[in-house]
Design a protein around this motif. Structure first.
Motif, PDB file in Angstrom:
ATOM      1  N   ALA A   1      31.355 -33.801  37.995  1.00  0.00           N
ATOM      2  CA  ALA A   1      31.673 -34.519  36.755  1.00  0.00           C
ATOM      3  C   ALA A   1      33.127 -34.971  36.693  1.00  0.00           C
TER       4      ALA A   1
ATOM      5  N   ASP B   1      26.652 -36.682  35.323  1.00  0.00           N
ATOM      6  CA  ASP B   1      27.553 -35.628  34.834  1.00  0.00           C
ATOM      7  C   ASP B   1      26.767 -34.458  34.257  1.00  0.00           C
TER       8      ASP B   1
ATOM      9  N   LYS C   1      31.500 -42.379  41.196  1.00  0.00           N
ATOM     10  CA  LYS C   1      30.154 -42.076  40.710  1.00  0.00           C
ATOM     11  C   LYS C   1      29.265 -43.316  40.735  1.00  0.00           C
TER      12      LYS C   1
END
Length: 125
Positions: free
Chosen positions: A16, A9, A23
């Motif tokens: 992000a 991030d 992720k």
């Protein structure tokens, strides 16, 4: 230190907002692309850049699908009135945020080395 979602991030704010599951999965895929010749911290950085590149590609595809617009492969420019397309390949279309370029910069360090050449004399046999 290991590559984390928080680090991802920080380095890549463009991704992000994606789900933590995406992720984590991108970090798992990117783990196999860690340049082994680098120190651990630089391997982590390379893994983060590679994961960011994967995620940004996913983000672009998802946005195109949601908008009902998918650019044909190889299109670098498109004009709507009297449809006009320009085909080609540019760095900007392959890696618009520069994530892969950052990864490649680190991975390329493993390809650098030295060639040693020794002298051989006929009398040394």
């Amino acid at each position: 230190m290991a590559a984390t979602v928080e680090d991802l991030d920080f380095l890549a704010p463009a991704v992000a907002g994606m789900s933590p599951q995406d992720k984590e999965r991108a970090l798992q895929f990117a783990a196999s692309h860690r340049p082994r010749c680098l120190p651990s911290a630089k391997q982590d950085e390379a893994q983060l850049w590679y994961a960011a590149w994967l995620l940004y590609g996913l983000k672009q595809q998802t946005a195109a699908q949601a908008g009902g617009v998918t650019a044909p492969a190889g299109v670098t420019m498109e004009k709507e009135g009297d449809l006009q397309r320009t085909y080609g390949r540019t760095a900007a279309t392959d890696d618009p945020m520069g994530f892969y370029a950052q990864y490649d910069r680190l991975a390329a360090l493993c390809g650098m080395g030295a060639i040693t050449v020794g002298a051989w004399c006929h009398g040394d046999r």
